[in-house]
Write a protein that holds these residues in place. Structure first.
Motif, PDB file in Angstrom:
ATOM      1  N   LYS A  43       0.830  -1.212   0.000  1.00  0.00           N
ATOM      2  CA  LYS A  43       0.000   0.000   0.000  1.00  0.00           C
ATOM      3  C   LYS A  43       0.861   1.258   0.000  1.00  0.00           C
ATOM      4  O   LYS A  43       0.574   2.234  -0.706  1.00  0.00           O
ATOM      5  N   TRP A 481     -10.500 -10.933 -10.328  1.00  0.00           N
ATOM      6  CA  TRP A 481      -9.226 -10.225 -10.177  1.00  0.00           C
ATOM      7  C   TRP A 481      -8.284 -10.479 -11.346  1.00  0.00           C
ATOM      8  O   TRP A 481      -7.492  -9.616 -11.714  1.00  0.00           O
ATOM      9  N   ARG A 485      -6.600  -7.624 -13.509  1.00  0.00           N
ATOM     10  CA  ARG A 485      -5.140  -7.616 -13.647  1.00  0.00           C
ATOM     11  C   ARG A 485      -4.735  -7.454 -15.116  1.00  0.00           C
ATOM     12  O   ARG A 485      -3.849  -6.666 -15.452  1.00  0.00           O
ATOM     13  N   CYS A 488      -5.443  -3.942 -16.298  1.00  0.00           N
ATOM     14  CA  CYS A 488      -4.696  -2.856 -15.660  1.00  0.00           C
ATOM     15  C   CYS A 488      -3.182  -2.961 -15.799  1.00  0.00           C
ATOM     16  O   CYS A 488      -2.452  -2.145 -15.233  1.00  0.00           O
ATOM     17  N   CYS A 493      -5.040   1.978 -13.640  1.00  0.00           N
ATOM     18  CA  CYS A 493      -5.854   1.259 -12.652  1.00  0.00           C
ATOM     19  C   CYS A 493      -5.093   0.176 -11.893  1.00  0.00           C
ATOM     20  O   CYS A 493      -5.685  -0.543 -11.078  1.00  0.00           O
ATOM     21  N   ASP A 494      -3.766   0.043 -12.113  1.00  0.00           N
ATOM     22  CA  ASP A 494      -2.986  -0.896 -11.299  1.00  0.00           C
ATOM     23  C   ASP A 494      -2.738  -0.253  -9.935  1.00  0.00           C
ATOM     24  O   ASP A 494      -1.659   0.248  -9.645  1.00  0.00           O
ATOM     25  N   GLU A 495      -3.786  -0.262  -9.116  1.00  0.00           N
ATOM     26  CA  GLU A 495      -3.754   0.366  -7.804  1.00  0.00           C
ATOM     27  C   GLU A 495      -4.091  -0.651  -6.718  1.00  0.00           C
ATOM     28  O   GLU A 495      -4.726  -1.674  -6.968  1.00  0.00           O
ATOM     29  N   TYR A 496      -3.671  -0.339  -5.506  1.00  0.00           N
ATOM     30  CA  TYR A 496      -3.890  -1.210  -4.340  1.00  0.00           C
ATOM     31  C   TYR A 496      -5.377  -1.494  -4.162  1.00  0.00           C
ATOM     32  O   TYR A 496      -6.216  -0.591  -4.235  1.00  0.00           O
ATOM     33  N   GLN A 497      -5.687  -2.780  -3.910  1.00  0.00           N
ATOM     34  CA  GLN A 497      -7.061  -3.198  -3.668  1.00  0.00           C
ATOM     35  C   GLN A 497      -7.106  -4.024  -2.375  1.00  0.00           C
ATOM     36  O   GLN A 497      -6.468  -5.073  -2.281  1.00  0.00           O
ATOM     37  N   GLU A 498      -7.860  -3.566  -1.438  1.00  0.00           N
ATOM     38  CA  GLU A 498      -7.949  -4.267  -0.155  1.00  0.00           C
ATOM     39  C   GLU A 498      -8.528  -5.668  -0.322  1.00  0.00           C
ATOM     40  O   GLU A 498      -8.205  -6.593   0.430  1.00  0.00           O
ATOM     41  N   TRP A 500      -8.063  -7.895  -2.638  1.00  0.00           N
ATOM     42  CA  TRP A 500      -7.255  -8.898  -3.328  1.00  0.00           C
ATOM     43  C   TRP A 500      -7.094 -10.167  -2.490  1.00  0.00           C
ATOM     44  O   TRP A 500      -7.222 -10.135  -1.254  1.00  0.00           O
TER      45      TRP A 500
END
Length: 543
Positions: A43, A481, A485, A488, A493-498, A500
Motif C-alpha cells: 500500500k 481479479w 489484472r 490494468c 488502474c494498477d492500484e492497491y485493492q484491499e 485482493w
C-alpha cells in the motif's frame, strides 16, 4: 533434487555449536509471515506519495530510501561495499509529443496510432523520406539458418518489423521454439538488429496476440521519458524507433499493392526476402535530454560458512511514473507491478533474519531500478556486479505477484531451463503444489524481467509465482481479479485493492523463502540443463 540438497537443508536438523544444541525454528518462521506487514508495504509503495516510482525522480529517491530503511530493519548489511545503493547512471530522453509520422501518403496520429522515440542522445531525431522495407520478423539467427535481412543494404532505410518470432504463428516446434518466444521475438532485439543492419529507422507492427499486450501498453510505456544506460557502449542504433498499430500497417501494405496477411505468411519461411514497399517514412521530433542517476538497492545477510557465495533475491521497484499530459489521474501506481514483488522481498529478508540456523551462504536482496525501461538496472548490475557472477549460486526474481486467488500449481517461467527449479519444486511440496511451465510461453516471459540480465551472464535464475489451477473456493474471486489484472497491466488502474486474495501472494512468498533457504544451506551449485542457451556461459565462468 540433488541428494545433498535434501540432507544439508533439512529444516528439522539440529545444529551443534560450541556450547549448545540448537533446534531449527524454520517452520515457526515459515508459519509466522506477517500478512498485514506485507500488505502495508504494498500500500505504501503503490501510494500517490511515490508518484509512480519513476527512476531519477523525487518519487524514485523516496522509493529507494524506503526500501533501504526496510532492509536495515530486517538486519541486513550494505551490499555494495559500505553502501546499500549501487548508483546506475542514466540518460533520460523525452521526445516532444508534438510529432507526426508520415507513411507514404498517410499521416498517423501520435499516441493513438503510433509512438516514436530514439535511443540516441541527440537533441533532434529525424527520418526524411526514408525508404520503407518490410523485413519480416527482423531476425538474423545463424543457428536457425535464418536471415530476414538477406540481400539488402538497409543504410538510410526504415525496417518494418513483425512482433514475436516465426514459431509463434506456425506453432511448429521445429521452427525456433514453437509458441515459446525466443529472445529474437523481443522488441529490444528487433531494434538492436535493425541498428546492426545500418537501418535509419525501425518500426514494429503491434499485434495484440503475438505481443501479449494491447496497444495501450505500448502507448503508455513509450510516451514520456525513456531511459538508457549512460555507458551503454557504441552499439549501433537506428535514428528512430517506433511502433504502429496493426490497422495502420495493413493500410500501409494496401497502398503498396500488397496483402498484409500474405506477406506475413511469407515471412514464416527461411526463403523470405525483404520487400521494398515503394513508400517512405518521415518524422521529426526534438528531445529533452537529462543525465541522471537512479539506484539499485542491495543488502546482504552474510553467510556463516561460505560468505563469498551468494543466493540472490531480486525484483524491480520502478514503474511508469507520472504522465503530466493526462487529464485527471496521472499517476501509474504500479501496485501489482511491482509493489507486490518488492514487498515480498522485504518480507523474505525479515524472515531470514529470524531463522536461528543461519545460511551457510550469503543471501543478497536487490531492489532493481529501471526495469520498465528495458531491464536497465539489472543490466548495469550484471555488467558491474557487486559479487562475481561465478559466485552467484542462483537468483530468484519476484515480479508481479499473484493476488487473484490461491492455486494448486506454481508457474515457473522458463520451466526446464535450470536445476534451480528443483529447489522451488521441493518448497512447493510443503503446500501440496506442483510446478508447471507458464500457461502461455509465447509471451516470452523469461526474457522480459530482470533475471534475464543475470541469465545472460550464465547465472541460473528463476522467475516463479502464481499459477492457473485455482482452488475451488477461490475460482469466482480469481476470475474477477484476473480480468482486472489483465486490464490494468501498465495502466492507471494498477492500484492497491484491499479485496485482493492476499493469502495467495503470501503462499508464493513462503515458497520462494524456502527455496532460497534450501539453496543457502546447500553445498551444490545448480547449473543450466544441457542444451539451454546459457549453460556454456556458466560452465566457462565456473572454470
Amino acid at each position: 533434487m540433488p541428494t545433498k540438497a535434501e540432507t544439508n537443508s533439512d529444516q528439522d536438523k539440529i545444529q551443534k555449536t560450541t556450547n549448545t544444541v540448537v533446534k531449527s525454528n524454520f517452520e515457526e518462521v515459515y508459519n509466522s509471515f506477517d500478512l498485514d506487514f506485507y500488505k502495508a508495504n504494498v500500500k505504501i509503495l503503490a501510494s500517490d506519495d511515490f508518484t509512480g516510482r519513476e527512476p531519477a525522480t523525487e518519487g524514485g529517491k523516496k522509493t529507494t530510501d524506503f526500501i533501504t530503511e526496510q532492509f536495515k530493519n530486517a538486519g541486513l548489511m550494505p551490499g555494495n561495499g559500505d553502501s546499500y545503493l549501487q548508483q546506475v547512471p542514466l540518460i533520460s530522453i523525452e521526445a516532444d509529443a508534438n510529432m507526426e509520422l508520415t507513411l507514404g501518403d498517410e499521416k498517423l496520429k501520435y499516441f493513438d496510432e503510433f509512438v516514436a522515440g530514439t535511443s540516441k542522445s541527440v537533441e533532434r531525431a529525424e527520418l526524411k523520406d526514408s525508404e520503407l522495407v518490410f523485413v519480416g520478423y527482423g531476425v538474423v539467427a545463424p543457428e536457425y539458418g535464418w536471415n530476414d535481412y538477406a540481400g539488402i543494404d538497409m543504410k538510410g532505410k526504415t525496417a518494418v518489423i513483425l512482433v514475436n518470432d516465426p514459431g509463434f504463428m506456425t506453432e511448429d516446434p521445429e521452427l525456433f521454439q514453437g509458441r515459446t518466444m525466443t529472445y529474437y521475438g523481443r522488441w529490444t532485439y528487433k531494434y538492436e538488429e535493425a541498428g546492426r543492419q545500418g537501418a535509419a529507422g525501425a518500426i514494429i507492427v503491434h499485434d495484440t496476440a503475438p505481443a501479449s499486450y494491447g496497444w495501450g501498453v505500448v502507448s503508455n510505456s513509450w510516451s514520456g521519458a525513456q531511459y538508457q544506460l549512460a555507458d551503454a557502449g557504441d552499439e549501433p542504433k537506428p535514428d528512430v524507433e517506433a511502433w504502429i498499430t496493426l490497422d495502420k500497417a495493413k493500410a500501409l501494405f494496401k497502398r503498396s499493392g500488397l496483402d498484409f496477411e500474405k506477406e506475413q505468411a511469407k515471412a514464416l519461411t527461411r526463403e523470405f526476402q525483404p520487400v521494398t514497399l515503394d513508400q517512405t517514412a518521415s518524422v521529426a521530433f526534438t528531445n529533452s535530454i537529462k543525465r541522471s542517476q537512479s539506484a539499485n538497492v542491495i543488502a546482504t545477510l552474510k553467510g556463516s560458512e561460505k560468505p563469498e557465495e551468494h543466493v540472490i533475491y531480486m525484483g524491480h521497484w520502478d514503474h511508469l511514473g507520472l504522465k503530466a499530459h493526462f487529464e485527471g489521474d496521472q499517476i501509474f501506481n504500479g501496485a501489482i507491478d511491482n509493489a507486490t514483488g518488492i514487498s515480498g522481498i522485504i518480507s523474505i529478508a525479515k524472515a531470514f533474519n529470524k531463522v536461528n540456523i543461519k545460511p551457510k551462504r550469503s543471501v543478497t536482496f536487490m531492489a532493481i531500478t529501471a526495469e520498465e525501461q528495458g531491464l536497465l538496472g539489472s543490466k548495469y548490475f550484471a555488467a558491474n556486479p557487486t559479487v562475481t557472477t561465478k559466485n552467484i549460486v542462483g537468483a530468484f526474481n519476484i515480479d508481479s505477484m499473484n493476488v487473484s486467488g490461491r492455486v494448486n500449481d506454481l508457474t515457473v517461467v522458463g520451466f526446464g531451463k535450470s536445476e534451480l527449479e528443483q529447489y522451488v519444486t521441493k518448497a512447493a511440496k510443503r503446500q501440496n503444489r506442483v510446478t508447471k511451465v507458464e500457461a502461455d510461453p509465447s509471451r516470452g516471459g523469461y526474457y522480459r524481467s530482470d533475471h534475464f540480465s543475470l541469465a545472460k551472464k550464465g547465472v541460473p535464475a528463476i522467475f516463479a509465482g502464481g499459477g492457473s489451477d485455482f482452488v475451488e473456493e477461490d475460482k469466482a474471486m480469481a476470475e474477477k481479479w484476473n480480468a482486472l489484472r489483465g486490464k490494468c497491466y501498465h495502466q492507471l488502474c494498477d492500484e492497491y485493492q484491499e479485496g485482493w486474495a492476499w493469502n495467495a501472494a503470501m503462499q508464493d512468498v513462503k515458497i520462494l523463502f524456502e527455496a532460497g533457504y534450501l539453496l543457502s544451506t546447500d553445498n551444490n551449485y545448480p547449473n543450466w540443463y544441457k542444451g539451454t542457451e546459457f549453460k556454456a556461459i556458466r560452465d566457462k565462468d565456473r572454470q
